[in-house]
Design a protein around this motif. Structure first.
Motif, PDB file in Angstrom:
ATOM      1  N   VAL A 243       5.170 -50.664 -11.651  1.00  0.00           N
ATOM      2  CA  VAL A 243       5.934 -51.860 -11.292  1.00  0.00           C
ATOM      3  C   VAL A 243       5.489 -53.092 -12.068  1.00  0.00           C
ATOM      4  CG1 VAL A 243       6.689 -51.196  -8.984  1.00  0.00           C
ATOM      5  CG2 VAL A 243       4.455 -52.259  -9.268  1.00  0.00           C
ATOM      6  N   ASN A 244       4.246 -53.092 -12.499  1.00  0.00           N
ATOM      7  CA  ASN A 244       3.709 -54.275 -13.146  1.00  0.00           C
ATOM      8  C   ASN A 244       2.861 -53.882 -14.350  1.00  0.00           C
ATOM      9  OD1 ASN A 244       3.906 -57.036 -12.817  1.00  0.00           O
ATOM     10  ND2 ASN A 244       3.075 -56.947 -10.734  1.00  0.00           N
ATOM     11  N   PRO A 245       3.504 -53.279 -15.358  1.00  0.00           N
ATOM     12  CA  PRO A 245       2.714 -52.726 -16.458  1.00  0.00           C
ATOM     13  C   PRO A 245       1.833 -53.805 -17.106  1.00  0.00           C
ATOM     14  CG  PRO A 245       5.075 -52.710 -16.977  1.00  0.00           C
ATOM     15  CD  PRO A 245       4.941 -53.094 -15.548  1.00  0.00           C
ATOM     16  N   GLY A 246       0.559 -53.427 -17.320  1.00  0.00           N
ATOM     17  CA  GLY A 246      -0.329 -54.318 -18.051  1.00  0.00           C
ATOM     18  C   GLY A 246      -1.113 -55.287 -17.202  1.00  0.00           C
ATOM     19  N   ILE A 247      -0.766 -55.407 -15.911  1.00  0.00           N
ATOM     20  CA  ILE A 247      -1.491 -56.389 -15.100  1.00  0.00           C
ATOM     21  C   ILE A 247      -2.952 -55.976 -14.928  1.00  0.00           C
ATOM     22  CG2 ILE A 247      -0.953 -55.442 -12.790  1.00  0.00           C
ATOM     23  CD1 ILE A 247      -0.530 -58.424 -11.938  1.00  0.00           C
ATOM     24  N   LEU A 248      -3.196 -54.671 -14.930  1.00  0.00           N
ATOM     25  CA  LEU A 248      -4.565 -54.147 -14.944  1.00  0.00           C
ATOM     26  C   LEU A 248      -4.604 -53.081 -16.032  1.00  0.00           C
ATOM     27  CD1 LEU A 248      -4.924 -53.518 -11.112  1.00  0.00           C
ATOM     28  CD2 LEU A 248      -6.013 -55.369 -12.358  1.00  0.00           C
ATOM     29  N   THR A 249      -5.707 -52.977 -16.735  1.00  0.00           N
ATOM     30  CA  THR A 249      -5.775 -51.891 -17.708  1.00  0.00           C
ATOM     31  C   THR A 249      -6.534 -50.722 -17.106  1.00  0.00           C
ATOM     32  OG1 THR A 249      -7.836 -52.617 -18.686  1.00  0.00           O
ATOM     33  CG2 THR A 249      -5.813 -53.547 -19.621  1.00  0.00           C
ATOM     34  N   SER A 250      -6.190 -49.545 -17.614  1.00  0.00           N
ATOM     35  CA  SER A 250      -6.729 -48.319 -17.031  1.00  0.00           C
ATOM     36  C   SER A 250      -8.254 -48.308 -17.034  1.00  0.00           C
ATOM     37  CB  SER A 250      -6.184 -47.118 -17.789  1.00  0.00           C
ATOM     38  OG  SER A 250      -6.795 -45.949 -17.325  1.00  0.00           O
ATOM     39  N   SER A 251      -8.858 -48.666 -18.180  1.00  0.00           N
ATOM     40  CA  SER A 251     -10.307 -48.559 -18.254  1.00  0.00           C
ATOM     41  C   SER A 251     -10.990 -49.608 -17.383  1.00  0.00           C
ATOM     42  CB  SER A 251     -10.772 -48.680 -19.705  1.00  0.00           C
ATOM     43  OG  SER A 251     -10.383 -49.942 -20.196  1.00  0.00           O
ATOM     44  N   SER A 252     -10.441 -50.807 -17.367  1.00  0.00           N
ATOM     45  CA  SER A 252     -11.085 -51.823 -16.536  1.00  0.00           C
ATOM     46  C   SER A 252     -10.854 -51.529 -15.058  1.00  0.00           C
ATOM     47  CB  SER A 252     -10.597 -53.224 -16.898  1.00  0.00           C
ATOM     48  OG  SER A 252      -9.300 -53.433 -16.376  1.00  0.00           O
ATOM     49  N   PHE A 253      -9.706 -50.932 -14.741  1.00  0.00           N
ATOM     50  CA  PHE A 253      -9.450 -50.587 -13.345  1.00  0.00           C
ATOM     51  C   PHE A 253     -10.539 -49.657 -12.832  1.00  0.00           C
ATOM     52  CE2 PHE A 253      -7.689 -47.944  -9.972  1.00  0.00           C
ATOM     53  CZ  PHE A 253      -7.185 -48.912  -9.123  1.00  0.00           C
ATOM     54  N   ARG A 254     -10.808 -48.627 -13.634  1.00  0.00           N
ATOM     55  CA  ARG A 254     -11.821 -47.656 -13.210  1.00  0.00           C
ATOM     56  C   ARG A 254     -13.188 -48.323 -13.085  1.00  0.00           C
ATOM     57  NH1 ARG A 254     -12.255 -41.443 -14.279  1.00  0.00           N
ATOM     58  NH2 ARG A 254     -10.203 -41.761 -13.463  1.00  0.00           N
ATOM     59  N   HIS A 255     -13.520 -49.093 -14.113  1.00  0.00           N
ATOM     60  CA  HIS A 255     -14.845 -49.682 -14.194  1.00  0.00           C
ATOM     61  C   HIS A 255     -15.041 -50.777 -13.141  1.00  0.00           C
ATOM     62  CE1 HIS A 255     -18.490 -51.068 -16.034  1.00  0.00           C
ATOM     63  NE2 HIS A 255     -17.993 -52.283 -16.133  1.00  0.00           N
ATOM     64  N   VAL A 256     -14.041 -51.652 -13.030  1.00  0.00           N
ATOM     65  CA  VAL A 256     -14.213 -52.831 -12.180  1.00  0.00           C
ATOM     66  C   VAL A 256     -13.960 -52.505 -10.701  1.00  0.00           C
ATOM     67  CG1 VAL A 256     -13.426 -55.202 -11.735  1.00  0.00           C
ATOM     68  CG2 VAL A 256     -13.586 -54.350 -14.079  1.00  0.00           C
ATOM     69  N   TYR A 257     -12.956 -51.638 -10.435  1.00  0.00           N
ATOM     70  CA  TYR A 257     -12.592 -51.422  -9.029  1.00  0.00           C
ATOM     71  C   TYR A 257     -12.950 -50.037  -8.514  1.00  0.00           C
ATOM     72  CZ  TYR A 257     -10.037 -55.698  -9.928  1.00  0.00           C
ATOM     73  OH  TYR A 257      -9.720 -56.978 -10.265  1.00  0.00           O
ATOM     74  N   GLU A 258     -12.405 -49.022  -9.190  1.00  0.00           N
ATOM     75  CA  GLU A 258     -12.504 -47.687  -8.618  1.00  0.00           C
ATOM     76  C   GLU A 258     -13.954 -47.219  -8.399  1.00  0.00           C
ATOM     77  OE1 GLU A 258     -10.451 -44.752 -10.889  1.00  0.00           O
ATOM     78  OE2 GLU A 258     -10.683 -43.216  -9.350  1.00  0.00           O
ATOM     79  N   ASP A 259     -14.743 -47.286  -9.474  1.00  0.00           N
ATOM     80  CA  ASP A 259     -16.117 -46.780  -9.362  1.00  0.00           C
ATOM     81  C   ASP A 259     -16.926 -47.506  -8.281  1.00  0.00           C
ATOM     82  OD1 ASP A 259     -15.436 -44.954 -11.242  1.00  0.00           O
ATOM     83  OD2 ASP A 259     -16.416 -45.957 -12.934  1.00  0.00           O
ATOM     84  N   PRO A 260     -16.965 -48.865  -8.300  1.00  0.00           N
ATOM     85  CA  PRO A 260     -17.741 -49.544  -7.243  1.00  0.00           C
ATOM     86  C   PRO A 260     -17.222 -49.276  -5.831  1.00  0.00           C
ATOM     87  CG  PRO A 260     -17.094 -51.101  -8.975  1.00  0.00           C
ATOM     88  CD  PRO A 260     -16.420 -49.820  -9.283  1.00  0.00           C
ATOM     89  N   ILE A 261     -15.884 -49.171  -5.665  1.00  0.00           N
ATOM     90  CA  ILE A 261     -15.348 -48.955  -4.316  1.00  0.00           C
ATOM     91  C   ILE A 261     -15.737 -47.567  -3.814  1.00  0.00           C
ATOM     92  CG2 ILE A 261     -13.226 -48.664  -2.960  1.00  0.00           C
ATOM     93  CD1 ILE A 261     -11.979 -50.899  -4.701  1.00  0.00           C
TER      94      ILE A 261
END
Ligand SMILES: [Zn+2]
Length: 501
Positions: free
Chosen positions: A72-90
């Protein structure tokens, strides 16, 4: 243009030539995987406004949430930063052994992600619909295992094939061990070999050999299974009481066979819908059951077959004979009865064998639901891998307790009510160091506390029931086979004629 996903994929070349201003994707969780063809083809449509509508935004992991965001919002988050910044710590913060720093980091990243996604998501929970539904009473019924269930449980957990699975990395071995114990919780005779597939399974074979000779395939005595005894008493009381009907749900067709045997034994008219029911017959069964003058007292439903949309409002009671790992499956079963069109008060019963794998599965459900709301409905990934420690914990039977889940809550209600105070106190004193498997309490993950609090706020009832505390004739009739009850009655707000969404 209204079109199914399948037709869209087939006709995409033609559709691409048209100009659309708005694209709505219903059941949008189908787009959770960015790699599937449908998702990439839909993304290729030139349309500025895209809306995803879904009831289950994140079923397995945060990567799925990312795929939806990206659509729905391409580019608002990038795949690698999503994993690094959000997914892994959560994810790290949700591990039982997470440090305080990890927990704090995970919580702050979750709320940060929530802030970003809230800019383009509109979340409406079941609560809105629930205001228009009749009241609902929910029971978690802890059923006393029979002597034979207890002794077979210890035999199976100790048998060679099952011990082998502790050292196995093969998920299949773990699942067949789990299956054997779940069958035992339902009824020991279900362990008798029923099909060819099972005769090739080492554990199934060994378990079948452990059965005493009086337990035969297809013979289901109520005294051999606590849960079946409870159902039998409940059906009797409900039938006595009058015209109400009930839906009985199981994840296993063999268990449905058993429940059908019970209905036949007591002459209860029943209907059955499972995976083998042809789709053109399903609606007939449903219509027949819901009909005002239908004599069918019981509806036997396979949890897997009872998909979305199945409407069984002819019944006002539903009983889940066994639970699923995924709370969504159970909730879906419940909403067959507690749904639009239902006019009577609804009673929901979930049966668990006290102290067994059933209870451990329920605790995992509570934990999962507790995670929802953190990031939309993010929850820990469905793990198919169990560690040896986890398996040992799952397979341990706790014979000394009336309700393991209640023990884990460290609730003091018994001390006040006094009904089963002695055993409760003993439990708490005996195992003060036991790690809370629900990750609650002071050191627990804050994401779970809401659900734990909710369970804490339910009624906790130990047997023998104090007269008039269980206002349910079915459960009162079955109380000899019940060790403990959790009960909650929904507080329904007054219906508003103009809901403000
Ligand atoms: Zn309590």
């Amino acid at each position: 243009m209204i079109i199914s996903y399948e037709m869209f994929v087939r006709g995409v070349d033609l559709i691409k030539t048209l100009k659309f201003d708005l694209l709505l994707c219903d059941e949008g969780h189908r787009l959770k995987n960015a790699n599937i063809k449908t998702t990439s083809l839909l993304a290729s449509i030139n349309c500025r406004r895209k809306v995803i509508i879904t009831g289950t935004p994140v079923q397995n992991d945060l990567q799925e949430l990312f795929a939806l965001i990206e659509y729905v919002n391409p580019g608002i988050l990038t795949s690698s930063s999503f994993r690094h910044v959000y997914e892994d710590p959560i994810i790290a913060s949700q591990q039982p052994n997470a440090s305080q720093t990890e927990k704090e980091l995970g919580a702050s990243r979750a709320s940060q992600l929530n802030r970003i996604t809230s800019l383009f998501t509109l979340r409406r929970t079941q609560d809105i619909i629930n205001r228009y539904l009749p009241p609902k009473v929910e029971f978690v019924v802890f059923c006393q295992p029979s002597e034979i269930q207890l002794s077979l449980y210890l035999d199976i957990v100790g048998c060679r094939s099952l011990r082998k699975c502790f050292n196995s990395v093969d998920t299949g071995d773990h699942l067949s061990a789990i299956l054997a114990l779940r069958k035992l919780c339902n009824h020991p005779a279900l362990l008798a070999l029923a099909n060819d597939q099972e005769t090739h399974n080492e554990l199934a074979q060994e378990a079948a050999k452990l059965l005493p000779s009086y337990l035969k395939p297809g013979i289901f005595d109520e005294k051999d299974s606590g849960k079946l005894a409870v159902v039998s008493c409940m059906l009797w009381a409900l039938k006595e009481a009058g015209r109400e009907k009930i839906v009985l749900v199981s994840n296993y067709t063999s268990t449905l066979d058993m429940l059908a045997t019970l209905c036949t034994r007591y002459d209860y008219p029943y209907l059955r819908l499972d995976g083998s029911t042809p789709s053109n017959k399903r609606q007939q069964l449903v219509d027949r059951f819901n009909h005002k003058y239908s004599k069918d007292f019981v509806f036997l439903l396979s949890a897997k077959a009872g998909g979305v949309g199945l409407n069984l409002i002819g019944a006002s009671r539903i009983l889940l004979y066994d639970i699923d790992w995924n709370p969504a499956t159970d909730l879906q079963a419940m909403s067959r009865v507690w749904r639009d069109g239902q006019r009577r008060k609804v009673y929901i019963y979930r049966l668990l064998m006290t102290g067994s794998l059933d209870e451990k599965m329920y605790q995992r459900q509570v934990k999962k639901q507790g995670l929802s709301g953190a990031v939309i409905d993010a929850r820990e990934s469905d793990r198919v891998h169990f560690s040896t420690e986890e398996l040992k914990d799952l397979f341990t039977i706790h014979r000394e307790t009336a309700c393991l889940t209640h023990d884990l809550l460290k609730c003091q209600c018994d001390l006040m009510g006094g009904t089963s105070m002695d055993t409760h106190q003993e439990q708490v004193i005996k195992q003060p160091e036991r790690a809370c498997q629900l990750y609650s309490g002071s050191s627990g993950c804050h994401l779970n506390t809401i659900t734990m609090d909710q369970l804490q706020n339910w009624c906790h009832l130990a047997t023998p029931f104090v007269p008039d505390t269980v206002k349910d004739p079915c459960l009162e009739a079955a109380s000899d086979f019940i060790t403990f009850l959790f009960c909650s009655e929904s507080n329904i707000r007054p219906i508003q004629l103009t809901p403000t969404l």
